[in-house]
Design a protein around this motif. Structure first.
Motif, PDB file in Angstrom:
ATOM      1  N   LYS A 101     121.623   7.665  63.188  1.00 16.56           N
ATOM      2  CA  LYS A 101     121.157   8.875  63.873  1.00 16.56           C
ATOM      3  C   LYS A 101     121.731  10.143  63.260  1.00 16.56           C
ATOM      4  O   LYS A 101     121.076  11.188  63.243  1.00 16.56           O
ATOM      5  CB  LYS A 101     121.526   8.821  65.358  1.00 16.56           C
ATOM      6  N   GLU A 131     117.471  10.385  72.410  1.00 20.99           N
ATOM      7  CA  GLU A 131     118.672  10.023  73.167  1.00 20.99           C
ATOM      8  C   GLU A 131     118.479   8.791  74.039  1.00 20.99           C
ATOM      9  O   GLU A 131     119.455   8.207  74.509  1.00 20.99           O
ATOM     10  CB  GLU A 131     119.140  11.201  74.018  1.00 20.99           C
ATOM     11  N   ASN A 132     117.239   8.373  74.263  1.00 20.78           N
ATOM     12  CA  ASN A 132     117.016   7.134  75.033  1.00 20.78           C
ATOM     13  C   ASN A 132     116.911   5.922  74.104  1.00 20.78           C
ATOM     14  O   ASN A 132     116.487   4.848  74.519  1.00 20.78           O
ATOM     15  CB  ASN A 132     115.762   7.253  75.897  1.00 20.78           C
ATOM     16  N   SER A 134     118.950   3.774  70.659  1.00 16.67           N
ATOM     17  CA  SER A 134     120.261   3.565  70.046  1.00 16.67           C
ATOM     18  C   SER A 134     120.140   2.627  68.863  1.00 16.67           C
ATOM     19  O   SER A 134     119.139   1.917  68.696  1.00 16.67           O
ATOM     20  CB  SER A 134     121.241   2.969  71.064  1.00 16.67           C
ATOM     21  N   ASN A 191     123.240   2.354  74.253  1.00 14.75           N
ATOM     22  CA  ASN A 191     122.456   3.409  74.886  1.00 14.75           C
ATOM     23  C   ASN A 191     123.218   4.267  75.889  1.00 14.75           C
ATOM     24  O   ASN A 191     122.783   5.365  76.205  1.00 14.75           O
ATOM     25  CB  ASN A 191     121.233   2.797  75.594  1.00 14.75           C
ATOM     26  N   SER A 195     124.297   6.782  72.100  1.00 19.36           N
ATOM     27  CA  SER A 195     122.923   7.137  71.764  1.00 19.36           C
ATOM     28  C   SER A 195     122.795   8.646  71.579  1.00 19.36           C
ATOM     29  O   SER A 195     121.764   9.128  71.110  1.00 19.36           O
ATOM     30  CB  SER A 195     121.970   6.679  72.866  1.00 19.36           C
ATOM     31  N   LYS A 196     123.823   9.383  71.931  1.00 18.69           N
ATOM     32  CA  LYS A 196     123.797  10.849  71.892  1.00 18.69           C
ATOM     33  C   LYS A 196     124.484  11.358  70.632  1.00 18.69           C
ATOM     34  O   LYS A 196     125.578  10.917  70.284  1.00 18.69           O
ATOM     35  CB  LYS A 196     124.478  11.408  73.138  1.00 18.69           C
ATOM     36  N   ILE A 197     123.832  12.283  69.957  1.00 17.37           N
ATOM     37  CA  ILE A 197     124.335  12.798  68.683  1.00 17.37           C
ATOM     38  C   ILE A 197     125.740  13.374  68.836  1.00 17.37           C
ATOM     39  O   ILE A 197     126.619  13.132  68.002  1.00 17.37           O
ATOM     40  CB  ILE A 197     123.387  13.867  68.105  1.00 17.37           C
ATOM     41  N   SER A 199     128.074  12.559  70.892  1.00 14.51           N
ATOM     42  CA  SER A 199     129.042  11.462  71.029  1.00 14.51           C
ATOM     43  C   SER A 199     129.278  10.766  69.697  1.00 14.51           C
ATOM     44  O   SER A 199     130.404  10.364  69.377  1.00 14.51           O
ATOM     45  CB  SER A 199     128.555  10.443  72.056  1.00 14.51           C
TER      46      SER A 199
END
Length: 632
Positions: A101, A131-132, A134, A191, A195-197, A199
């Motif tokens: 990602k 973001e949903n 991973s 997820n 899954s969040k950039i 993080s």
């Protein structure tokens, strides 16, 4: 070599420690991982929808393929099932590699990826970056796509093996047996957190992050098909293992990448600025300013320590859980050392050596070190460490200026290196030579007396490639080295492969054959151009043998192919895709014999014929290793 010597034996299956057999068609045809995950309990439905899709040939540009141009999603495939047709008996380590990602975070990232890298459609990249979604979810999506392909088509059987017994059954029945591997520690990003950039880019990994990673290791173990090994590092910061820099393209793109490395964001996320090695310490952004007096000279530099750094055990916890260390290594998912930075690799070798020393005394199986798809740097350890880790971290200047770069480090920068190493913590200084801190000089220049000018200009020198001492460590562990078929990794873009060298080599070729073209008994042409293109691979093969620490035929027992087909490589032109393997092996039997004559390397065959040596390299070493170590 007499011109009448010919090779007539039929050659078929091969072994490969790193091959992406379903990546391209999965990301072309499956809109999102939910398309397969939601129907995982309905295999008939998935087979009806996708079952024949990976058997479909894909070549949009025959010219690009024939010329060994860099493979991407828009020009030609190297390793889908159509490319493997007819190669029954092969043993393949099928790699599932979700794109990271961090490489697709912005619109401009995705545009660059579309135009210059994978050529993956923007819409599919957006799904990857969402973001949903991973990396672990995409791993499962491709897994369910792969296991629901038709197992037999056009007389060829291809199956992903569930365990060791299943693999042997498939291969003994004449099929192509695949074992599952994963590339990149980011495959464990799930997820809930990762899954969040933000993080993913963050330096640390709090308790929810840790538990997500540990939980996904458990989920991997619960799948019906065993995971043989994980390449635990890849392109970006993954909080567990330091990664070697791998972003380089010859020509104009090298200049653009050089400029990009001036960006702090690029350094931080792609070059592991937050930590090196098996991550046991996480750094902040501001490295410590340090001043050391060397005689009358005041030397200022930055040390790889920060005021806000803190210790963590995440890298070691992941390593132990994958290897099943707490249960006496009874069900290991092995670690693949490719893409680890040099510090992580040497830390891992030290750990494995300690474990194996104990296991030998107990009469237990060893834990093998796997290097699945590598090339060699031709360096000794001190120079490899100095160039591959901070402060140089694989500089583009090393590629551009060659021997001048090394001479500057050994001469003009001598006082800098002595001051820098003197200021390091003893545990960090010892990495240059190994051994104990008490036996390491308090001040040293790693370039003096250790730079190998004989290999300079022949091998790709960055830390993604392996130095001489690493080869011996792998051999000592009963491990395996898979040599990459990418031209850059093999060193074909290095300056010694010049027109002058080619002209002289042609003369030597003609001294043996009296012609530029010679044919085998079956009509296969043996040409000078093909021999010249094979030399980087042969040079890597024979250097492995030379530095392996073995002085008998067992030096040929731990080397194999790790092609990286459909990993967007620029392949060796003799074999741009998997269907070329049989002819490639036939030619390499002749070319290996020719290489030993031209370069006076016959002693390194240790009494083997090149036919036996190449059969080990192309097939039996890999097959036997997987049969021995793949889990039941």
């Amino acid at each position: 070599m007499a011109s009448g010597q010919q090779v007539t034996s039929r050659i078929g299956p091969f072994s490969d420690f790193h091959i992406h057999t379903s990546f391209k068609n999965y990301y072309r045809l499956v809109e999102s991982p939910d398309s397969t995950i939601k129907y995982a309990d309905q295999p008939a439905l998935l087979n009806k929808k996708y079952g024949r899709s990976n058997w479909t040939p894909y070549t949009r540009s025959e010219k690009n393929k024939r010329n060994g141009k860099e493979s991407n999603m828009a020009n030609y495939d190297q390793a889908n099932y159509a490319n493997l047709t007819g190669l029954g008996g092969s043993v393949l380590c099928m790699s599932i590699t979700p794109p990271e990602k961090v490489m697709l975070a912005t619109k401009s990232d995705r545009w660059i990826n579309l135009r210059f890298v994978t050529h993956m459609p923007i819409k599919r990249q957006e799904v990857l970056a969402a973001e949903n979604n991973s990396s672990f979810k995409e791993f499962l999506g491709e897994y369910y796509y792969a296991i629901n392909q038709d197992s037999v088509h056009n007389g060829t059987k291809i199956l992903l093996a569930k365990n060791n017994a299943d693999l042997k059954r498939i291969v003994n029945d004449g099929g192509i047996g695949m074992v599952m591997t994963a590339e990149g520690g980011h495959v464990l990003f799930g997820n809930d957190v990762l899954s969040k950039i933000d993080s993913i880019k963050a330096a640390g990994c709090g308790e929810p992050c840790r538990q997500e990673i540990f939980s996904n290791i458990t989920k991997l173990r619960s799948l019906p098909h065993r995971t043989f090994f994980i390449t635990v590092a890849h392109f970006g910061w993954n909080k567990m293992f330091g990664n070697a820099k791998s972003l380089d393209k010859p020509g104009l793109r090298r200049g653009l990448l050089t400029a990009a490395t001036l960006s702090d964001d690029v350094k931080r996320n792609l070059f592991a600025k937050y930590g090196e090695g098996i991550i046991g310490c996480v750094h902040g952004d501001l490295y410590k300013d340090t001043v050391i007096m060397m005689g009358r000279q005041k030397i200022r530099f930055k040390l790889p320590y920060t005021a806000d750094q803190y210790d963590t055990d995440l890298g070691y916890q992941v390593m132990h859980r994958l290897l099943d260390a707490n249960h006496d290594f009874k069900a290991p998912i092995y670690l693949d050392t490719k893409h680890m930075d040099l510090k992580a690799r040497f830390q891992y070798y030290h750990y494995i050596d300690s474990v194996n020393t104990i296991r030998k005394t107990q009469g237990k199986p060893l834990i093998p070190i796997i290097a699945s798809h590598i090339g060699l740097s031709g360096k000794k350890r001190p120079v490899a460490i100095a160039t591959g880790l901070y402060p140089l971290r694989d500089s583009y200047e090393e590629l551009i200026f060659g021997s001048t770069f090394y001479k500057i480090q050994a001469g003009e920068r001598d006082q800098y290196w002595r001051a820098y190493t003197q200021a390091l913590k003893p545990k960090d200084r010892v990495i240059y030579f190994g051994g104990l801190p008490k036996n390491t000089p308090e001040s040293l220049n790693p370039f003096q007396g250790t730079a190998n000018y004989n290999t300079l200009g022949w091998f790709y020198p960055w830390g993604i490639n392996f130095c001489d001492e690493e080869v011996k460590a792998i051999y000592d562990s009963d491990g395996i080295i898979g040599l990459n078929l990418d031209r850059r990794i093999l060193g074909f873009t290095m300056p010694n492969y010049s027109w002058r060298y080619k002209k002289n080599l042609r003369r030597l070729f003609n001294d043996i054959y009296n012609t530029d073209t010679y044919k085998l008994a079956d009509g296969t042409p043996i040409t000078f151009e093909d021999y010249y293109r094979s030399e980087p691979l042969l040079r890597n093969i024979f250097h492995v043998i030379e530095v392996s620490g073995r002085e008998d035929a067992t030096a040929w027992d731990h080397i194999a192919i790790g092609s990286d087909y459909d990993g967007f490589i620029q392949p060796i032109q003799l074999a741009p895709s998997a269907e070329y393997m049989p002819k490639f092996q036939e030619k390499m039997i002749v070319f290996a014999r020719l290489f030993t004559e031209i370069h006076n390397q016959q002693r390194l065959l240790y009494g083997l014929s090149t036919q036996v040596a190449m059969n080990k390299f192309f097939y039996t070493n890999g097959r036997d290793f997987v049969f021995k170590y793949f889990q039941n």
